[in-house]
Each structure stands twice: as structure tokens, then as C-alpha cells.
Design an enzyme around this catalytic site. Structure first.
Site, mmCIF file in Angstrom:
data_model
loop_
_atom_site.group_PDB
_atom_site.id
_atom_site.type_symbol
_atom_site.label_atom_id
_atom_site.label_comp_id
_atom_site.label_asym_id
_atom_site.label_seq_id
_atom_site.Cartn_x
_atom_site.Cartn_y
_atom_site.Cartn_z
ATOM 1 N N GLU A 25 80.429 60.501 3.565
ATOM 2 C CA GLU A 25 81.738 60.215 2.967
ATOM 3 C C GLU A 25 82.878 60.709 3.853
ATOM 4 O OE1 GLU A 25 83.561 63.004 0.571
ATOM 5 O OE2 GLU A 25 81.718 63.831 -0.254
ATOM 6 N N LYS A 159 79.589 71.566 -7.763
ATOM 7 C CA LYS A 159 80.400 72.773 -7.545
ATOM 8 C C LYS A 159 80.489 73.576 -8.838
ATOM 9 C CE LYS A 159 83.099 70.553 -3.937
ATOM 10 N NZ LYS A 159 82.738 69.138 -4.070
#
Length: 303
Positions: A25, A159
Site C-alpha cells: 500500500e 493497532k
């Protein structure tokens, strides 16, 4: 469709020669790290993919095209630009139509990789259900994309600024398998463990590849998460990172930061409060994911 997709020379050759390709990405370059670490890391990650037997395809939106593979100049430009939009599913058509620059998130990279026939995608961490989502409805588009797009995502879990339990529940509802690579629990990005069990533990990349092949052969639509813990020596202390995240979340609430601005704010705050150690960890885990992801791509390609 074809008029919107532009393959780099390296990716075009890989397709012609039937080589395995790994998607990467571009949000990590434009929104995830400061310059020049972002460009340097992107180049190093691409090289890791090559060294392990596949061809890297960093994906971004540029000049009205989905770029599958960026040149050195384009990487540099993305790393330095301040006017790059963060592109998810909803943004792709507009950015292409207006010829604006877009850095692809996990969701958008999955879509673009799928359009280009790439099945394996390496990133840092996936988005998920945000803390307090029962009030804010703040749930990353990454999860919905995993439910419908046939691309496997190799990451260091989600995360820990997110609600990991609810993230796993959401993935379960959508039928997305979460495989722990040599782990029984979901890694929490900066740390190797959490108290959330994964669906399956897999100890080698061949098992991951054959599971993915069986899933897609059976027309079980959607992707898979391969959660690969951060290397031990770069993992951060769980209590330290929890305290830092609590403090950052409190500040985000006070400043009324919401939507897609939350994650960049929190990550910048975490970096500041850990005196840069979180950036070092971030770089290490992405490189580690690139090694594992490339091996999976090579195995899948050889089945």
C-alpha cells in the site's frame, strides 16, 4: 476497466513471465511515516519482496490511473507530497475522475490488487472497530473489504488503538478467517500478544497458501487476515504502549478529532510519546510482514 489501470514495467514483465506478485500500500508512505524514512522503508520493503522471490507492486492513484507498481521517482514524489488524499473504497472513483493523487489504504489496496489479479498484500496493520464504536459507529472500511474481496492481508494484527475484541467479532460475523502465523493470539501491532485468540494457528507459509487456495477454489468470497507478530527485539512493552494509547485517545477526544483523522493523529502522538521508538517498531514489523507475505505468495503461486 483497463483504461484505469497502469502496470509498472516490472509488474507487467512479472505478469508476462508468470512470476508471483505482492501488493504493497501507499498510505504507509504518505500518511504513515515521516520523510525520508517513508521512502527509504518503501524501497527496502520492495527489495525484501524481490530478495524472497516475488515482484513488488506498490499501489497508488496518480494521473487518473490506478498505478500497480511505482517508479523510484513516483515513490519519492509520494513521500514528499503534502497534498495526497487518503484513499479508501469510497474515494477511488472521485480521485481517478479528477486526476488527484491518492494513497491507498488497506481497503483500497485490496480492491486495486484484486483488479490487477494480485492475491497477496503485505501491510503494517489493518484498521478495525474503534474504541467507543457503539456510540460513534467508527468502523474501518478495511473490515468490510476483507468480507468481500479475494485478497489475503499479511499484517502485524490490528493497532492497539482499536477495540481488538470487537474487531475480531466483526471479522467473525463477516466470515473472514484470521490466521495467527506462529501465534495463538492476535498480535496488537506494537506488541506480540493480546488476550484475543485467533481462529487458526499456522506454523508455516505452505499451510497458509493451501488454506487460501482451498478457500477461493470453494468460492468462499472474501479475504483472510494472516496475523504475524512483530519481531521480539522490536516489540514494545505492553504497559508502556497501553498508557501511551490511553493518553493519546484522551487528547483526541478533548480535541474532538474524529473519522479518518483519528488514526494519523493517534499514531503521531504515540510516536511523540515513545520518543520515536514506535516508528522503529513500525518499520521492523512491515519488513517482517514482507518476508512472510512473499513466502506465502511464492507458495501460492507454485500450487
Amino acid at each position: 476497466m483497463k483504461q484505469y489501470i497502469s502496470l509498472s514495467e516490472e509488474v507487467r514483465m512479472a505478469k508476462e513471465q508468470g512470476k508471483p506478485i505482492v501488493a504493497l500500500e501507499s498510505t504507509i508512505i504518505s500518511h504513515g511515516m515521516p520523510y525520508p524514512q517513508n521512502v527509504q522503508t518503501a524501497r527496502e520493503v520492495e527489495q525484501i519482496v524481490r530478495d524472497n522471490g516475488a515482484v513488488p507492486a506498490t499501489i497508488a492513484i496518480l494521473d487518473g490511473k490506478i498505478k500497480i507498481g511505482l517508479s523510484d521517482e513516483e515513490l519519492e514524489m509520494f513521500g514528499k507530497s503534502t497534498d495526497v488524499a487518503k484513499a479508501s473504497r469510497r474515494d477511488l472513483a472521485y480521485l481517478i475522475a479528477t486526476k488527484k493523487k491518492g494513497a491507498t489504504t488497506v481497503a483500497a489496496t485490496m480492491i486495486c490488487a484484486d483488479l490487477a489479479g494480485i492475491k497477496i498484500f503485505v501491510t503494517g496493520g489493518i484498521g478495525g472497530v474503534h474504541r467507543g464504536a457503539e456510540h460513534s459507529m467508527d468502523i474501518s472500511a478495511d473490515l468490510e473489504e476483507l468480507a468481500q474481496t479475494n485478497v489475503a492481508v499479511i499484517c502485524a494484527g490490528a493497532k492497539s488503538i482499536l477495540d481488538l475484541g470487537l474487531t475480531m467479532e466483526y471479522l467473525e460475523t463477516k466470515g473472514v478467517p484470521v490466521m495467527g502465523y506462529q501465534t495463538d493470539v492476535l498480535p496488537a501491532f506494537y506488541t506480540r500478544t493480546s488476550d484475543i485468540p485467533v481462529n487458526f494457528r499456522v506454523d508455516d507459509t505452505e499451510t497458509v497458501a493451501s488454506t487460501l487456495k482451498a478457500k477461493w477454489d470453494l468460492n468462499l468470497k472474501g479475504g483472510a487476515v494472516i496475523a504475524n507478530p512483530i519481531p521480539e527485539e522490536y516489540a514494545m512493552d505492553e504497559k508502556v504502549i497501553t498508557d501511551v494509547i490511553e493518553s493519546a485517545l484522551k487528547e483526541a477526544n478533548e480535541k474532538k478529532i474524529s473519522g479518518k483523522n483519528v488514526t494519523p493523529f493517534l499514531l503521531a502522538k504515540v510516536k511523540e510519546l515513545t520518543a520515536g521508538k514506535s516508528l522503529e517498531s513500525n518499520i521492523a514489523l512491515v519488513k517482517n510482514n514482507a518476508v512472510v507475505g512473499t513466502k506465502i505468495a511464492v507458495n501460492l503461486h507454485s500450487i
